[in-house]
Design a protein around this motif. Sequence first.
Motif, PDB file in Angstrom:
ATOM      1  N   GLU A  13       0.846  -1.191   0.000  1.00 29.86           N
ATOM      2  CA  GLU A  13       0.000   0.000   0.000  1.00 29.86           C
ATOM      3  C   GLU A  13       0.878   1.236   0.000  1.00 29.86           C
ATOM      4  OE1 GLU A  13      -3.908   0.292   2.177  1.00 29.86           O
ATOM      5  OE2 GLU A  13      -2.654   1.556   3.466  1.00 29.86           O
ATOM      6  N   LEU A  14       0.482   2.234  -0.776  1.00 23.31           N
ATOM      7  CA  LEU A  14       1.201   3.504  -0.822  1.00 23.31           C
ATOM      8  C   LEU A  14       0.241   4.603  -0.405  1.00 23.31           C
ATOM      9  CD1 LEU A  14       3.799   5.063  -1.618  1.00 23.31           C
ATOM     10  CD2 LEU A  14       2.766   5.351  -3.887  1.00 23.31           C
ATOM     11  N   THR A  15       0.626   5.361   0.621  1.00 24.92           N
ATOM     12  CA  THR A  15      -0.172   6.493   1.072  1.00 24.92           C
ATOM     13  C   THR A  15       0.477   7.775   0.575  1.00 24.92           C
ATOM     14  OG1 THR A  15      -0.893   5.298   3.050  1.00 24.92           O
ATOM     15  CG2 THR A  15      -1.117   7.701   3.083  1.00 24.92           C
ATOM     16  N   ILE A  16      -0.309   8.571  -0.145  1.00 26.83           N
ATOM     17  CA  ILE A  16       0.160   9.854  -0.665  1.00 26.83           C
ATOM     18  C   ILE A  16      -0.629  10.946   0.056  1.00 26.83           C
ATOM     19  CG2 ILE A  16       0.365  11.318  -2.700  1.00 26.83           C
ATOM     20  CD1 ILE A  16       0.389   8.702  -4.384  1.00 26.83           C
ATOM     21  N   SER A  17       0.084  11.829   0.740  1.00 22.64           N
ATOM     22  CA  SER A  17      -0.550  12.927   1.474  1.00 22.64           C
ATOM     23  C   SER A  17      -0.330  14.226   0.721  1.00 22.64           C
ATOM     24  CB  SER A  17       0.048  13.049   2.875  1.00 22.64           C
ATOM     25  OG  SER A  17      -0.185  11.867   3.614  1.00 22.64           O
ATOM     26  N   ILE A  18      -1.397  14.999   0.603  1.00 22.24           N
ATOM     27  CA  ILE A  18      -1.340  16.264  -0.129  1.00 22.24           C
ATOM     28  C   ILE A  18      -1.717  17.390   0.826  1.00 22.24           C
ATOM     29  CG2 ILE A  18      -2.249  17.573  -2.087  1.00 22.24           C
ATOM     30  CD1 ILE A  18      -2.919  14.740  -3.313  1.00 22.24           C
ATOM     31  N   GLN A  19      -0.800  18.335   0.976  1.00 23.22           N
ATOM     32  CA  GLN A  19      -1.005  19.484   1.850  1.00 23.22           C
ATOM     33  C   GLN A  19      -1.150  20.743   1.001  1.00 23.22           C
ATOM     34  OE1 GLN A  19      -1.056  19.288   5.348  1.00 23.22           O
ATOM     35  NE2 GLN A  19      -1.004  17.089   4.985  1.00 23.22           N
ATOM     36  N   GLY A  20      -2.112  21.574   1.320  1.00 21.23           N
ATOM     37  CA  GLY A  20      -2.281  22.842   0.613  1.00 21.23           C
ATOM     38  C   GLY A  20      -3.092  22.692  -0.653  1.00 21.23           C
ATOM     39  N   ARG A  21      -2.730  23.465  -1.664  1.00 22.95           N
ATOM     40  CA  ARG A  21      -3.464  23.483  -2.931  1.00 22.95           C
ATOM     41  C   ARG A  21      -3.078  22.287  -3.788  1.00 22.95           C
ATOM     42  NH1 ARG A  21      -5.716  28.403  -4.497  1.00 22.95           N
ATOM     43  NH2 ARG A  21      -5.348  27.910  -6.672  1.00 22.95           N
ATOM     44  N   PHE A  22      -4.083  21.583  -4.291  1.00 19.84           N
ATOM     45  CA  PHE A  22      -3.865  20.474  -5.220  1.00 19.84           C
ATOM     46  C   PHE A  22      -4.326  20.969  -6.582  1.00 19.84           C
ATOM     47  CE2 PHE A  22      -4.999  15.728  -6.108  1.00 19.84           C
ATOM     48  CZ  PHE A  22      -3.828  15.581  -6.838  1.00 19.84           C
ATOM     49  N   ASP A  23      -3.372  21.499  -7.345  1.00 17.02           N
ATOM     50  CA  ASP A  23      -3.685  22.074  -8.649  1.00 17.02           C
ATOM     51  C   ASP A  23      -2.548  21.753  -9.615  1.00 17.02           C
ATOM     52  OD1 ASP A  23      -1.650  23.821  -7.874  1.00 17.02           O
ATOM     53  OD2 ASP A  23      -3.016  25.484  -7.481  1.00 17.02           O
ATOM     54  N   PHE A  24      -2.524  22.387 -10.763  1.00 14.54           N
ATOM     55  CA  PHE A  24      -1.535  22.049 -11.780  1.00 14.54           C
ATOM     56  C   PHE A  24      -0.101  22.197 -11.292  1.00 14.54           C
ATOM     57  CE2 PHE A  24       1.104  22.734 -15.546  1.00 14.54           C
ATOM     58  CZ  PHE A  24       0.825  21.560 -16.228  1.00 14.54           C
ATOM     59  N   GLY A  25       0.138  23.091 -10.374  1.00 13.79           N
ATOM     60  CA  GLY A  25       1.477  23.267  -9.816  1.00 13.79           C
ATOM     61  C   GLY A  25       1.992  22.025  -9.104  1.00 13.79           C
ATOM     62  N   ALA A  26       1.108  21.127  -8.745  1.00 18.16           N
ATOM     63  CA  ALA A  26       1.487  19.894  -8.038  1.00 18.16           C
ATOM     64  C   ALA A  26       1.696  18.718  -8.990  1.00 18.16           C
ATOM     65  CB  ALA A  26       0.403  19.531  -7.025  1.00 18.16           C
ATOM     66  N   HIS A  27       1.507  18.942 -10.282  1.00 18.96           N
ATOM     67  CA  HIS A  27       1.507  17.842 -11.249  1.00 18.96           C
ATOM     68  C   HIS A  27       2.756  16.960 -11.157  1.00 18.96           C
ATOM     69  CE1 HIS A  27       0.512  15.688 -14.913  1.00 18.96           C
ATOM     70  NE2 HIS A  27       1.761  15.880 -15.294  1.00 18.96           N
ATOM     71  N   GLN A  28       3.936  17.530 -11.282  1.00 22.99           N
ATOM     72  CA  GLN A  28       5.156  16.716 -11.298  1.00 22.99           C
ATOM     73  C   GLN A  28       5.402  16.041  -9.954  1.00 22.99           C
ATOM     74  OE1 GLN A  28       6.872  16.109 -14.255  1.00 22.99           O
ATOM     75  NE2 GLN A  28       7.578  14.446 -12.961  1.00 22.99           N
ATOM     76  N   ASP A  29       5.202  16.767  -8.859  1.00 21.68           N
ATOM     77  CA  ASP A  29       5.396  16.178  -7.533  1.00 21.68           C
ATOM     78  C   ASP A  29       4.435  15.018  -7.300  1.00 21.68           C
ATOM     79  OD1 ASP A  29       7.439  17.942  -6.923  1.00 21.68           O
ATOM     80  OD2 ASP A  29       6.133  19.330  -5.837  1.00 21.68           O
ATOM     81  N   PHE A  30       3.184  15.163  -7.755  1.00 17.25           N
ATOM     82  CA  PHE A  30       2.208  14.098  -7.574  1.00 17.25           C
ATOM     83  C   PHE A  30       2.610  12.865  -8.379  1.00 17.25           C
ATOM     84  CE2 PHE A  30      -1.879  11.957  -8.493  1.00 17.25           C
ATOM     85  CZ  PHE A  30      -2.253  11.659  -7.192  1.00 17.25           C
ATOM     86  N   ARG A  31       3.003  13.051  -9.636  1.00 14.60           N
ATOM     87  CA  ARG A  31       3.446  11.915 -10.462  1.00 14.60           C
ATOM     88  C   ARG A  31       4.652  11.228  -9.839  1.00 14.60           C
ATOM     89  NH1 ARG A  31       2.286  12.068 -16.744  1.00 14.60           N
ATOM     90  NH2 ARG A  31       3.308  10.065 -16.558  1.00 14.60           N
ATOM     91  N   ASP A  32       5.612  12.022  -9.392  1.00  9.73           N
ATOM     92  CA  ASP A  32       6.808  11.451  -8.768  1.00  9.73           C
ATOM     93  C   ASP A  32       6.453  10.639  -7.523  1.00  9.73           C
ATOM     94  OD1 ASP A  32       8.354  12.664 -10.714  1.00  9.73           O
ATOM     95  OD2 ASP A  32       9.106  14.263  -9.405  1.00  9.73           O
ATOM     96  N   SER A  33       5.412  11.050  -6.806  1.00  6.15           N
ATOM     97  CA  SER A  33       5.062  10.387  -5.548  1.00  6.15           C
ATOM     98  C   SER A  33       4.653   8.928  -5.743  1.00  6.15           C
ATOM     99  CB  SER A  33       3.952  11.149  -4.823  1.00  6.15           C
ATOM    100  OG  SER A  33       2.709  10.994  -5.481  1.00  6.15           O
TER     101      SER A  33
END
Length: 101
Positions: A13-33
């Motif tokens: 299982e992989l847990t991904i936590s997102i803090q703050g704004r989840f928008d296009f600025g998070a695209h690369q960080d989210f993919r990397d996660s």
Amino acid sequence: MAITSLPSADGKELTISIQGRFDFGAHQDFRDSYERVGTTPERYVIDLKGTTYLDSSALGMLLLLRDHAGGDSAEIKLINCSPDVRKILAISNFEQLFSIQ
């Protein structure tokens, strides 16, 4: 905005936590996660407890994760959604694609 990922001890299982704004600025960080994890998990948990904003690009990123995780057979839970985030997910009919808790 901070995105962190934490695999379970058994790697299933992989847990991904997102803090703050989840928008296009998070695209690369989210993919990397989820792409840069050493193992391929069976289940994904997206913790939205600290998410203050979610837009259409974030919905698209969740769909990309779903495709990466196996499409219709993917096990993805969205947890700790604020009322505003839950409303956006409901309007977008995401409860048909993801387990929302």
